[in-house]
Design an enzyme around this catalytic site. Structure first.
Site, mmCIF file in Angstrom:
data_model
loop_
_atom_site.group_PDB
_atom_site.id
_atom_site.type_symbol
_atom_site.label_atom_id
_atom_site.label_comp_id
_atom_site.label_asym_id
_atom_site.label_seq_id
_atom_site.Cartn_x
_atom_site.Cartn_y
_atom_site.Cartn_z
ATOM 1 N N HIS A 189 52.247 30.438 -45.051
ATOM 2 C CA HIS A 189 52.397 31.399 -43.931
ATOM 3 C C HIS A 189 51.192 31.846 -43.409
ATOM 4 O O HIS A 189 50.866 31.702 -42.498
ATOM 5 C CB HIS A 189 53.360 32.757 -43.589
ATOM 6 N N HIS B 187 48.485 30.722 -40.764
ATOM 7 C CA HIS B 187 46.881 31.775 -39.941
ATOM 8 C C HIS B 187 46.209 31.259 -39.588
ATOM 9 O O HIS B 187 44.902 31.095 -38.601
ATOM 10 C CB HIS B 187 46.644 33.232 -40.729
HETATM 11 ZN ZN ZN Z 1 51.599 36.878 -41.088
#
Ligand code: ZN
Length: 169
Positions: free
Chosen positions: A131, A135
């Site tokens: 995750h 980003h």
């Molecule tokens: Zn996030």
């Protein structure tokens, strides 16, 4: 050490590929300390630099009292086996969504002292690392949800089939 403002999903910075960090030195340390403090204040498991408005390939994470700092991280191996679990994001508070990802990943990058290291992760930590690295590439977890999956309120526990919120970062 200070708590920084967390940028929302709608900020264009979260859609940009973050810049590599050329040198790991003491000028970087206050940012890392602030990111850890900001992640904890927001009750998150991970936080990437673009989420605090800094275009740099850096993320922090914390699980089971262990703090991880990764600079210029990359996934060097991922399992063919995948796992689906709920994710949330500090840049989109109050929501969660089901995301399928490789169950295990090997991540390599520098730590805050500039030392190269490699970590094999599984479960929530593997999900969190993926995750956060997303980003750094301008990818949000909603991009990875199945087309028919929908965002739900983060406190939606009514459906017993709901996966627990595995990672929030
Ligand atoms: Zn996030």
């Amino acid at each position: 050490m200070s708590i920084r403002r967390i940028y929302p999903f709608t900020d264009p910075l979260l859609r940009r590929r973050a810049q590599p960090i050329e040198r790991v030195d003491k000028t970087l340390q206050p940012l890392i300390d602030d990111m850890v403090a900001t992640m904890r204040a927001a009750d998150g498991m991970g936080l990437a630099a673009p989420q605090v408005g800094v275009s740099a390939r850096l993320f922090v994470a914390e699980l089971d009292d262990e703090v991880y700092v990764f600079i210029n991280p990359r996934v060097i191996a991922a399992s063919a086996e995948t796992e689906a679990a709920d994710e949330g994001c500090l840049s989109l508070p109050g929501y969660r969504g089901l995301v399928e990802r490789p169950a295990r990943v090997t991540v390599r990058g520098k730590n805050r002292r500039g030392k190269e290291r490699t970590i094999e992760a599984e479960g929530a930590l593997a999900r969190c690392f993926q995750h956060e690295i997303d980003h750094l590439d301008g990818i949000l977890y909603t991009d990875r949800m199945a087309p028919d999956a929908r965002l739900r309120p983060a406190d939606d526990d009514e459906d017993a089939d709901d996966a627990p919120l595995a990672a929030r970062g």
